[in-house]
Design a protein around this motif. Structure first.
Motif, PDB file in Angstrom:
ATOM      1  N   THR A   1       0.841  -1.200   0.000  1.00  0.00           N
ATOM      2  CA  THR A   1       0.000   0.000   0.000  1.00  0.00           C
ATOM      3  C   THR A   1       0.873   1.246   0.000  1.00  0.00           C
ATOM      4  OG1 THR A   1      -1.903   1.066   1.004  1.00  0.00           O
ATOM      5  CG2 THR A   1      -0.251   0.230   2.527  1.00  0.00           C
ATOM      6  N   ARG A   2       0.267   2.390  -0.309  1.00  0.00           N
ATOM      7  CA  ARG A   2       0.908   3.695  -0.238  1.00  0.00           C
ATOM      8  C   ARG A   2      -0.152   4.656   0.278  1.00  0.00           C
ATOM      9  NH1 ARG A   2       6.379   4.499  -2.058  1.00  0.00           N
ATOM     10  NH2 ARG A   2       6.334   4.114   0.175  1.00  0.00           N
ATOM     11  N   PRO A   3       0.269   5.613   1.106  1.00  0.00           N
ATOM     12  CA  PRO A   3      -0.760   6.495   1.671  1.00  0.00           C
ATOM     13  C   PRO A   3      -1.347   7.462   0.643  1.00  0.00           C
ATOM     14  CG  PRO A   3       1.437   7.067   2.512  1.00  0.00           C
ATOM     15  CD  PRO A   3       1.612   5.872   1.618  1.00  0.00           C
TER      16      PRO A   3
ATOM     17  N   GLY B   1      -5.051   3.763  16.633  1.00  0.00           N
ATOM     18  CA  GLY B   1      -6.140   2.818  16.835  1.00  0.00           C
ATOM     19  C   GLY B   1      -5.927   1.926  18.049  1.00  0.00           C
ATOM     20  N   THR B   2      -4.678   1.608  18.351  1.00  0.00           N
ATOM     21  CA  THR B   2      -4.394   0.698  19.463  1.00  0.00           C
ATOM     22  C   THR B   2      -4.803   1.318  20.796  1.00  0.00           C
ATOM     23  OG1 THR B   2      -2.566  -0.189  18.184  1.00  0.00           O
ATOM     24  CG2 THR B   2      -2.550  -0.673  20.527  1.00  0.00           C
TER      25      THR B   2
ATOM     26  N   PHE C   1      -3.928  -8.484  13.504  1.00  0.00           N
ATOM     27  CA  PHE C   1      -2.688  -7.771  13.816  1.00  0.00           C
ATOM     28  C   PHE C   1      -2.439  -7.894  15.332  1.00  0.00           C
ATOM     29  CE2 PHE C   1      -0.381  -3.564  14.076  1.00  0.00           C
ATOM     30  CZ  PHE C   1       0.593  -3.847  13.131  1.00  0.00           C
TER      31      PHE C   1
ATOM     32  N   ASP D   1     -12.897  -4.497  16.372  1.00  0.00           N
ATOM     33  CA  ASP D   1     -11.695  -3.871  15.829  1.00  0.00           C
ATOM     34  C   ASP D   1     -12.000  -3.677  14.349  1.00  0.00           C
ATOM     35  OD1 ASP D   1      -9.296  -3.516  14.470  1.00  0.00           O
ATOM     36  OD2 ASP D   1      -8.133  -4.758  15.844  1.00  0.00           O
TER      37      ASP D   1
ATOM     38  N   HIS E   1      -9.671  -1.947   9.657  1.00  0.00           N
ATOM     39  CA  HIS E   1      -9.664  -2.002   8.183  1.00  0.00           C
ATOM     40  C   HIS E   1     -10.987  -1.546   7.580  1.00  0.00           C
ATOM     41  CE1 HIS E   1      -6.781  -5.732   8.599  1.00  0.00           C
ATOM     42  NE2 HIS E   1      -6.314  -4.655   9.191  1.00  0.00           N
TER      43      HIS E   1
ATOM     44  N   SER F   1      -8.856   2.536  12.629  1.00  0.00           N
ATOM     45  CA  SER F   1      -7.459   3.003  12.591  1.00  0.00           C
ATOM     46  C   SER F   1      -7.278   3.981  11.450  1.00  0.00           C
ATOM     47  CB  SER F   1      -6.512   1.812  12.373  1.00  0.00           C
ATOM     48  OG  SER F   1      -5.213   2.292  12.029  1.00  0.00           O
TER      49      SER F   1
ATOM     50  N   HIS G   1      -4.105   4.885  10.545  1.00  0.00           N
ATOM     51  CA  HIS G   1      -2.670   4.781  10.268  1.00  0.00           C
ATOM     52  C   HIS G   1      -2.415   5.068   8.786  1.00  0.00           C
ATOM     53  CE1 HIS G   1       1.138   2.577   9.443  1.00  0.00           C
ATOM     54  NE2 HIS G   1       1.463   3.110  10.622  1.00  0.00           N
TER      55      HIS G   1
ATOM     56  N   LYS H   1      -3.789   3.015   6.000  1.00  0.00           N
ATOM     57  CA  LYS H   1      -5.238   2.807   5.880  1.00  0.00           C
ATOM     58  C   LYS H   1      -5.827   3.700   4.797  1.00  0.00           C
ATOM     59  CE  LYS H   1      -5.239  -0.185   9.170  1.00  0.00           C
ATOM     60  NZ  LYS H   1      -3.789  -0.391   9.197  1.00  0.00           N
TER      61      LYS H   1
ATOM     62  N   TYR I   1      -7.781  -3.792   1.494  1.00  0.00           N
ATOM     63  CA  TYR I   1      -6.712  -4.693   1.048  1.00  0.00           C
ATOM     64  C   TYR I   1      -7.237  -5.588  -0.068  1.00  0.00           C
ATOM     65  CZ  TYR I   1      -3.995  -3.539   5.219  1.00  0.00           C
ATOM     66  OH  TYR I   1      -3.274  -2.869   6.169  1.00  0.00           O
TER      67      TYR I   1
ATOM     68  N   ARG J   1       2.332  -8.782   1.201  1.00  0.00           N
ATOM     69  CA  ARG J   1       2.447  -9.002   2.646  1.00  0.00           C
ATOM     70  C   ARG J   1       1.568 -10.164   3.092  1.00  0.00           C
ATOM     71  NH1 ARG J   1       5.144  -4.711   5.389  1.00  0.00           N
ATOM     72  NH2 ARG J   1       4.783  -6.005   7.215  1.00  0.00           N
TER      73      ARG J   1
ATOM     74  N   TYR K   1      -0.484 -10.686   5.629  1.00  0.00           N
ATOM     75  CA  TYR K   1      -1.399 -10.283   6.711  1.00  0.00           C
ATOM     76  C   TYR K   1      -2.483 -11.339   6.816  1.00  0.00           C
ATOM     77  CZ  TYR K   1       0.568  -5.534   6.213  1.00  0.00           C
ATOM     78  OH  TYR K   1       1.384  -4.439   6.150  1.00  0.00           O
TER      79      TYR K   1
HETATM   80  N1  T4K Z   1      -6.084  -3.932  14.474  1.00  0.00           N
HETATM   81  C1  T4K Z   1      -5.830  -4.332  13.222  1.00  0.00           C
HETATM   82  C2  T4K Z   1      -6.640  -5.435  12.633  1.00  0.00           C
HETATM   83  C3  T4K Z   1      -4.806  -3.721  12.475  1.00  0.00           C
HETATM   84  O1  T4K Z   1      -4.530  -4.145  11.232  1.00  0.00           O
HETATM   85  C4  T4K Z   1      -4.083  -2.664  13.063  1.00  0.00           C
HETATM   86  C5  T4K Z   1      -3.010  -2.023  12.341  1.00  0.00           C
HETATM   87  C6  T4K Z   1      -4.407  -2.252  14.374  1.00  0.00           C
HETATM   88  C7  T4K Z   1      -5.416  -2.934  15.056  1.00  0.00           C
HETATM   89  C8  T4K Z   1      -3.697  -1.142  15.070  1.00  0.00           C
HETATM   90  O2  T4K Z   1      -4.044   0.126  14.551  1.00  0.00           O
HETATM   91  P1  T4K Z   1      -2.974   1.360  14.734  1.00  0.00           P
HETATM   92  O3  T4K Z   1      -2.596   1.430  16.174  1.00  0.00           O
HETATM   93  O4  T4K Z   1      -1.785   1.064  13.822  1.00  0.00           O
HETATM   94  O5  T4K Z   1      -3.765   2.566  14.291  1.00  0.00           O
HETATM   95  C9  T4K Z   1       0.949  -1.841   9.202  1.00  0.00           C
HETATM   96  C10 T4K Z   1       0.449  -0.708  10.047  1.00  0.00           C
HETATM   97  O6  T4K Z   1       1.486  -0.088  10.793  1.00  0.00           O
HETATM   98  C11 T4K Z   1      -0.650  -1.093  10.976  1.00  0.00           C
HETATM   99  O7  T4K Z   1      -1.319   0.110  11.344  1.00  0.00           O
HETATM  100  C12 T4K Z   1      -1.655  -1.995  10.309  1.00  0.00           C
HETATM  101  N2  T4K Z   1      -2.671  -2.468  11.195  1.00  0.00           N
HETATM  102  C13 T4K Z   1      -0.949  -3.188   9.686  1.00  0.00           C
HETATM  103  C14 T4K Z   1      -1.886  -4.131   8.991  1.00  0.00           C
HETATM  104  O8  T4K Z   1      -0.024  -2.699   8.723  1.00  0.00           O
HETATM  105  P2  T4K Z   1       3.264  -3.028   9.085  1.00  0.00           P
HETATM  106  O9  T4K Z   1       4.226  -3.400  10.148  1.00  0.00           O
HETATM  107  O10 T4K Z   1       2.918  -4.032   8.067  1.00  0.00           O
HETATM  108  O11 T4K Z   1       3.674  -1.633   8.369  1.00  0.00           O
HETATM  109  P3  T4K Z   1       4.852  -1.305   7.373  1.00  0.00           P
HETATM  110  O12 T4K Z   1       5.614  -0.171   7.948  1.00  0.00           O
HETATM  111  O13 T4K Z   1       5.600  -2.525   7.007  1.00  0.00           O
HETATM  112  O14 T4K Z   1       4.046  -0.739   6.107  1.00  0.00           O
HETATM  113  C15 T4K Z   1       3.486  -1.562   5.106  1.00  0.00           C
HETATM  114  C16 T4K Z   1       3.747  -0.930   3.757  1.00  0.00           C
HETATM  115  O15 T4K Z   1       3.055   0.300   3.654  1.00  0.00           O
HETATM  116  C17 T4K Z   1       5.193  -0.588   3.487  1.00  0.00           C
HETATM  117  O16 T4K Z   1       5.838  -1.661   2.902  1.00  0.00           O
HETATM  118  C18 T4K Z   1       5.103   0.596   2.544  1.00  0.00           C
HETATM  119  C19 T4K Z   1       3.807   1.242   2.902  1.00  0.00           C
HETATM  120  N3  T4K Z   1       3.974   2.469   3.709  1.00  0.00           N
HETATM  121  C20 T4K Z   1       4.004   2.380   5.077  1.00  0.00           C
HETATM  122  C21 T4K Z   1       4.125   3.515   5.832  1.00  0.00           C
HETATM  123  C22 T4K Z   1       4.151   3.437   7.346  1.00  0.00           C
HETATM  124  C23 T4K Z   1       4.098   3.671   3.078  1.00  0.00           C
HETATM  125  O17 T4K Z   1       4.099   3.734   1.830  1.00  0.00           O
HETATM  126  N4  T4K Z   1       4.193   4.812   3.823  1.00  0.00           N
HETATM  127  C24 T4K Z   1       4.203   4.787   5.182  1.00  0.00           C
HETATM  128  O18 T4K Z   1       4.259   5.860   5.823  1.00  0.00           O
HETATM  129  O19 T4K Z   1       1.941  -2.552   9.871  1.00  0.00           O
END
Ligand code: T4K
Length: 377
Positions: free
Chosen positions: A12-14, A64-65, A88, A159, A162, A183, A185, A188, A286, A315, A317
């Protein structure tokens, strides 16, 4: 011949609106000199999101956490809470942080959300709630879960990390159960870089949530309850208002891309895309596909690794299951034999790239690549 992509393609990308749109809002924040603790941007965003999600009460959070943690505290949940292992880490972790034992139930093979058929047998005198997860935005079987909760005197919390904008027969997903977390984040559909919210119907619950997210402060000289700092600041809220203006376009683009994935992969032996349930408006969060080794000819891990060598970063997930984490694996409900459907899903699932700026041609090329992994030796 399939060539590696010149730039990495992520899952994904924001959504990033033009910088000057954000700058205009930040200018407003600067003028007020009000950076957090419920300023104008916060107020605007809270109202706009409540309207968008079709919920009565909404409280914004710094992520979200923390939002989920505070909701669980505000509902005074204790003892045991029945939840899903296919999520997650945040989901079971908030329970454990609140001193609650997560009890894992197996998941539904189609929705991949907690299976109501397994929930009731796990209810004990210590059970206080069910915590379902709307995985990938596919809603849990909310009617069956509320039926169990009513029969057994339990709370239901969702929760919905998504599930931004998901509707069931036109009704916002955040209106089901006692409270729903969203969330915001960066990964999302709608985001504030880091952020989140709790939606609920009960004004009294909202009041307790608001207090607990601000240290329990009831007045300048009064503190009620043991609160935390869960506040969203004005910079996050300003970003949120800017992003919100573009969410409809983002959803429309993602829908087009999902249609391509569906058309190219939907009828391939050994691949299963997430279902479009009747009456459900999706969050397009997703694009998850299940890879059945026996029928597809390659394991999920082989597909994942091969795509990586072409610069496509899918990924898993959610692999591993939360019930396999060191912190939970000794729980009786974490026994692998109790969770066969979740285990299979965790071993087969792959989330493919999905975001608005991903071109249709790129999605076609990703499908070519995925399908070519069958033939590679
Ligand atoms: N419950 C569920 C079911 C969840 O899926 C989540 C979070 C939560 C609770 C908790 O909510 P929050 O407290 O986070 O609000 C990511 C996210 O950090 C996480 O929020 C999310 N779920 C989860 C499914 O995905 P990672 O460890 O896979 O993130 P990361 O850094 O590897 O990013 C994935 C890809 O996104 C990167 O490969 C590239 C892209 N990316 C990421 C970021 C952060 C970007 O392009 N820019 C960015 O700024 O967890």
């Amino acid at each position: 011949m399939i060539r590696p992509f010149s730039e990495p393609i992520y899952v994904t990308r924001p959504l990033l609106p033009a910088l000057d749109e954000l700058q205009a809002r930040l200018g407003d924040v600067w003028k007020t000199q009000w950076l957090t603790n419920g300023g104008e941007q916060h107020e605007q965003l809270e109202r706009a999101i409540a309207a968008r999600l079709g919920v009565e009460q909404l409280s914004l959070f710094n992520n979200g956490t923390i939002a989920l943690l505070i909701a669980i505290r505000a509902l005074n949940l204790r003892g045991e809470v029945i939840t899903t292992p296919f999520t997650f880490p945040a989901t079971p972790h908030v329970l454990a942080w609140a001193g609650i034992t997560p009890v894992f139930a197996d998941i539904d093979p189609v929705r991949l959300t907690i299976d109501p058929a397994h929930v009731e047998a796990l209810v004990t005198p210590k059970t206080t709630a069910i915590l379902g997860v709307h995985v990938y935005g596919t809603p849990c079987d909310v009617d069956a879960l509320s039926g169990i909760a009513a029969r057994r005197g339990l709370r239901v919390v969702y929760d919905g990390a998504h599930a931004f904008g998901v509707r069931i027969d036109g009704r916002g997903v955040g209106t089901f159960g006692d409270a729903t977390m969203f969330s915001f984040h960066a990964t999302k559909l709608f985001h504030t870089a880091e952020g989140g919210a709790i939606a609920c119907a009960d004004a009294g619950l909202r009041h307790r949530i608001e207090r607990l997210k601000n240290f329990g402060i009831a007045g300048q000289e009064e503190v009620e309850g043991i609160g935390l700092n869960g506040k969203m600041n004005e910079l996050q809220a300003a970003l949120g208002m800017t992003v919100l203006a573009h969410v409809d376009e983002e959803v429309a683009r993602r829908r087009e891309l999902l249609a391509i994935y569906q058309q190219r992969l939907g009828r391939i032996e050994g691949l299963t895309l997430m279902p479009q349930l009747p009456g459900v408006e999706s969050s397009c969060q997703y694009c998850a596909v299940l890879v059945d080794h026996a029928r597809f000819g390659r394991t999920r891990d082989e597909v994942h690794e091969t795509m990586k060598t072409y610069n496509v970063f899918t990924r898993k997930y959610f692999y591993p299951l939360c019930s396999d984490y060191e912190s939970y694996r000794d729980l009786p409900s974490a026994r692998p034999s109790c969770l066969p459907v979740a285990r299979r899903a965790a071993s087969q699932v792959l989330c493919l790239p999905l975001y608005g700026t991903l071109g249709a041609d790129t999605v076609q090329a990703i499908c070519d690549l995925l399908l070519s992994t069958r033939r590679a030796s």
